[in-house]
Write a protein that holds these residues in place. Structure first.
Motif, PDB file in Angstrom:
ATOM      1  N   SER A   1      -4.122  11.034  -1.382  1.00  0.00           N
ATOM      2  CA  SER A   1      -4.577  10.890  -0.053  1.00  0.00           C
ATOM      3  C   SER A   1      -6.012  11.568   0.250  1.00  0.00           C
ATOM      4  O   SER A   1      -6.856  11.096   0.861  1.00  0.00           O
ATOM      5  CB  SER A   1      -3.845  11.542   1.089  1.00  0.00           C
TER       6      SER A   1
ATOM      7  N   GLN B   1      -1.565   6.464   5.287  1.00  0.00           N
ATOM      8  CA  GLN B   1      -0.167   7.088   4.956  1.00  0.00           C
ATOM      9  C   GLN B   1       0.627   7.443   6.303  1.00  0.00           C
ATOM     10  O   GLN B   1       1.760   6.938   6.633  1.00  0.00           O
ATOM     11  CB  GLN B   1      -0.296   8.128   4.025  1.00  0.00           C
TER      12      GLN B   1
ATOM     13  N   ASP C   1      -3.093   3.685   1.351  1.00  0.00           N
ATOM     14  CA  ASP C   1      -2.467   4.628   1.103  1.00  0.00           C
ATOM     15  C   ASP C   1      -0.814   4.464   1.226  1.00  0.00           C
ATOM     16  O   ASP C   1      -0.435   4.551   2.526  1.00  0.00           O
ATOM     17  CB  ASP C   1      -2.772   5.607   1.890  1.00  0.00           C
ATOM     18  N   GLU C   2       0.095   4.094   0.333  1.00  0.00           N
ATOM     19  CA  GLU C   2       1.211   4.013   0.316  1.00  0.00           C
ATOM     20  C   GLU C   2       1.755   2.892   1.262  1.00  0.00           C
ATOM     21  O   GLU C   2       2.358   3.192   2.282  1.00  0.00           O
ATOM     22  CB  GLU C   2       1.953   5.122   0.646  1.00  0.00           C
TER      23      GLU C   2
END
Ligand SMILES: Nc1ncnc2c1ncn2[C@@H]1O[C@H](COP(=O)(O)OP(=O)(O)OP(=O)(O)O)[C@@H](O)[C@H]1O
Ligand SMILES: [Mg+2]
Lengths: 493, 361
Positions: free
Chosen positions: A35, A77, A150-151
């Motif tokens: 991240s 995220q 991000d995810e």
């Protein structure tokens, strides 16, 4: 690129090259620095050293606005939406245009990419999964040349993951580069053509994920072999610990999905899984069970905990009966971002001798926190670190640890391994099974069917506020669960 | 593409150094800006600042007056800060202060002949109850009707001022007072004993100092204070842990009202010695500034209340010696708060200057 937070070097001289027409995976354990690297590229953080070349030209990315101007978009995220605004209002903060036009584009994009969302819904009424859809749509509307995710799949239902991947492939074919972070190795293998592996803030490998099996990738990531999954053998179950009987509930928000006729029985020594696509009432069900939503005393027996009617009791009173809970939102609900881990221990673990005559016992607090950090392998600088500074997966490990250390009779976990790397996810699942073997009643809400099949004894499926009858996790086929998930089986339609 | 202006970047963790520095920076900025104002007004800035900031500390008698003003400011600000940290914004301390004064005055007004050392403590207690009672209304409305406590507390202050007017013009007016809107002078036993001989500083200052200790233990060490903080920082986490939100609202307002009421009682039973219109010189509002300037921290508030008290005395001095209008003193106080609010941004954020990199596109 190098970036240090105090003593922690989150990114240590990282080299990364992202090609055109490429879906590029960043792989690494919780806290590896993924991240952080993305935040440097998106201009959220500025590097201590290193530079970014964009189309071969050096650029200074000092703010997200600047990154967006260059054509870099990012889905975070942790979400960055304003809760009190509607979906279209949130989007209009970044994307210029009239609201009506924007709403039409939101609907069109939603249909194209299977990211259905009502443009006029207020964000606070949306589930985590729906919020993520909004973030992705918002990002796509700025027509980025480099898209950072991000995810993104951690809270998406399986069908939507498939559709999202189609979207991403289509974008790639149109020349968009994509940086993709996920802990799910099978996703990376099916989607990505390149993977950069990080460990402890350094690059430890650059591979083509299609040339390696998941086991290989995992080893490169964590630097050792994976522990084997622990499959749960059936156990004779004990007494009923938690029971919901014909529970109906319509939340205050008239547009939110209510629950109707929910029946559930959780016994000591078993794991019951609640499957289903998020946004089907999971959030409200969780709040009803935890006590964050309460019913009138007359309906106290709609929810029974440890043999007592508790539907009217607040969370503290339910916890006093031996209940512990890990919510799906870690920041701001399961933990206070601005407080240290030690102070976050106090949030629910205060009955474990962390208080002396109403005063906080700092020593006991630190001891408890240190034990939690050690036992659950939380990667952090120590009990004094602010919760908001932990990587997503490490914060999840901390909250899981805190609730498990409470030695509950009933443990309720929403999305236990969301955002957790595979090594730690296995450890968490093993821990849940171990709790069950010790006689704890464990209730798990998860969107990952595989996870539920791995650890659960029984599964019930939530669809449009209806909970399916109990299905045996060892004999039921995934297809049948799937039918319940889309309302194609049994009574509710 | 590189930006030419400096910009803010979030710090890894809150900076303690900045937290301590912020009020000092704010003071420096306020002095600088007001210097320009004084110059524009054609005043001699040196004389003004001497009168405003230095003179109050020179000489025992003027310093004792500073201490006298510190008492109520400190007491009220301590009470308010607790609520502010839980994001409950009681800005009606002025009204709670007035009600405290009225409740306390009831004893000497109705029993002017009573004697005995029980009277002044009973008055303080009555005052505290009166202030808390005045805060019950906004607390109840906020909890039951979700009415904004900022508006309700503010309006309750206006009502309090009218209640005071009514009493002083009607039933409580001193019959021998030449029709002035004020009560009878209180008897000897209704006065709080003097603490420092030869000054007007009385025992209530000890109460104010004691409040620092109580607030410190409560906010920094107690579980109750911790629950407060969680409620303010992350309401969802408070709900998750089962900390009652309505309890935080009730306590915030009641503590604030209690402290302000106590201060009001100490004022009529102390330096003033009767109930009159001018019992408060805006203490209830100034205490809001004091609470924030002190970083909402019990020890910080001790320092900021001293500063604000000195500004009161200094303002009086400056009016006399430097011919400064009272409005200019208010401007100084207000600018202090504004600069402080700007300065505390840097506790969580830091300024990054543009880097001039060769070849920036
Ligand atoms: N604002 C911050 N202040 C202090 N430390 C930080 C901060 N942000 C990140 N870190 C630390 O930097 C390291 C890398 O964090 P990062 O969030 O990049 O990890 P990650 O690879 O994204 O992990 P995850 O898979 O759990 O999301 C961690 O040790 C984390 O604790
Ligand atoms: Mg991360």
């Amino acid at each position: 690129m190098t970036k240090a937070y105090g003593q922690v070097v989150a990114n240590d001289a990282i080299d990364l090259t992202v090609g055109r027409n490429s879906i590029h995976a960043i792989l690494g354990e919780n806290g590896a620095g993924k991240s952080t690297l993305m935040k440097l590229i998106y201009g959220v953080e500025s590097p201590d050293a290193g530079e970014v070349l964009w189309d071969g030209q050096p650029v200074t990315l000092s703010s997200p606005a600047e990154a967006r101007r260059l054509g870099i978009g990012m889905v975070f995220q942790h979400f960055s939406l304003f809760e009190t605004l509607s979906v279209v209002e949130n989007i209009s903060l970044i994307v210029p245009g009239k609201k009506a036009d924007l709403a039409a584009r939101i609907r069109a994009l939603g249909q194209d990419f299977g990211l259905d969302v009502d443009p006029f819904a207020d964000v606070h009424s949306l589930s985590v999964g729906e919020r993520q859809r909004v973030e992705i749509i918002r990002c796509l509307m700025t027509e980025p040349k480099l898209l950072i995710l991000d995810e993104p799949t951690s809270v998406l239902p399986p069908q939507a993951v498939g559709l999202l991947f189609d979207t991403l492939r289509r974008l790639r074919d149109r020349g968009v580069s994509i940086l993709f972070i996920s802990h799910k190795l099978d996703e990376i293998q099916s989607l990505c053509d390149h993977a950069t592996i990080l460990r402890g803030g350094r690059v430890t490998g650059n591979v083509d994920p299609r040339q390696h099996d998941a086991h290989d990738l995992a080893r490169m990531m964590i630097g050792r072999d994976m522990p084997p999954p622990l499959h749960a053998d059936p156990l004779p179950v004990g007494d009923i610990r938690l029971e919901l009987s014909a529970l109906d509930h319509q939340p205050d928000d008239p547009f939110a999905l209510g629950l109707s006729g929910v029946n559930l029985r959780l016994h000591a020594g078993e794991i019951l899984g609640i499957a289903g696509i998020s946004g089907n009432g999971q959030g409200e069900l969780a709040r009803l069970i935890s006590g964050e939503t309460r019913l009138s005393p007359a309906r106290r027996d709609d929810i029974r905990l440890m043999g007592r009617g508790v539907a009217h009791l607040d969370p503290a009173a339910r916890r006093a009966l031996g209940f512990a809970f890990v919510p799906e939102e870690r920041l701001g609900r399961g933990a206070v971002p601005e407080m240290s881990l030690a102070d976050n221990s106090l949030l629910t673990a205060h009955p474990l001798g962390l208080l002396k005559r109403g005063l906080i016992d700092r020593r006991a607090e630190a001891t408890f926190t240190a034990a939690c950090i050690r036992d659950f392998d939380v990667r952090t600088s120590g009990p004094e670190a602010e919760a908001g500074a932990l990587s997503g997966g490490n914060l999840q490990k901390f909250i899981m640890g805190r609730e498990i250390l409470l030695k509950p009779q009933v443990l309720f976990v929403a999305q236990p391994t969301w955002g957790v790397d595979i090594g730690a996810a296995t450890a968490i699942r093993q821990r849940l099974v171990q709790m069950r073997n010790e006689g704890v009643a464990v209730l798990v809400i998860s969107e990952e069917l595989e996870e539920l099949f791995e650890i659960c004894d029984r599964i019930q499926v939530l669809h449009k506020g209806h909970l399916s009858p109990s299905l045996d996790a060892r004999t039921t086929k995934a297809e049948e669960i799937g039918r319940w998930m889309i309302g194609a089986a049994g009574v509710p339609a | 593409m590189s930006r030419m202006i400096p910009h803010l970047v979030r710090r890894d963790r809150a900076s303690l150094r900045m937290a301590v520095l912020a009020p000092l920076l704010a003071l420096a900025a306020a002095i600088f800006v007001n210097l320009l104002v004084f110059l524009a007004m054609g005043k001699n800035p040196a004389a003004v600042f001497y009168a405003l900031l230095l003179e109050p500390f020179l000489g025992w008698s003027s310093f004792s007056e500073v201490l006298l003003k510190t008492g109520p400011l400190l007491l009220i600000a301590q009470g308010l800060a607790i609520g502010f940290r839980a994001k409950v914004f009681n800005i009606g301390a002025e009204g709670q202060f007035i009600l405290g004064a009225i409740f306390a005055s009831a004893i000497p007004v109705y029993f002017p002949q009573a004697t005995g050392q029980w009277i002044w403590p009973a008055m303080l207690l009555m005052g505290a109850l009166g202030g808390a009672l005045w805060a019950v209304v906004p607390a109840f409305w906020r909890v039951k009707l979700n009415a904004n406590e900022i508006l309700v507390t503010l309006m309750m202050s206006l009502i309090a001022a009218q209640v005071l007017n009514y009493l002083l013009l009607g039933p409580w007016k001193d019959p021998m007072g030449f029709n002035f809107p004020q009560s009878v002078m209180f008897q000897y036993d209704a006065m709080i004993p003097i603490l420092l001989a030869g000054t007007r500083v009385n025992v209530s200052l000890l109460l104010a100092l004691f409040s620092v200790l109580v607030a410190w233990v409560y906010m920094q060490r107690s579980f109750g204070g911790y629950q407060f903080l969680v409620g303010g920082l992350a309401p969802k986490a408070a709900a998750y842990a089962g900390f009652s939100e309505s309890r935080a609202i009730w306590l915030s307002l009641l503590i604030g009202g209690f402290a302000a009421g106590l201060a009001g009682a100490a004022e009529v039973a102390g330096p003033i010695g009767q109930l009159q219109r001018g019992i408060s010189t805006g203490y209830g509002y100034a205490a809001i500034i004091v609470a924030y300037l002190g970083g909402l921290h019990p020890l910080g508030i001790l320092a900021s209340s001293l500063l604000m008290a000195a500004l009161y005395i200094g303002g009086d001095n400056a009016m006399v010696s430097a011919d400064l209008p009272i409005a200019a003193v208010r401007v100084f106080q207000g600018s202090l708060l504004v600069f402080y609010l700007a300065a505390i941004t840097f506790v969580r954020f830091r300024l990054v200057w543009p880097q001039h990199k060769a070849g920036a596109a």
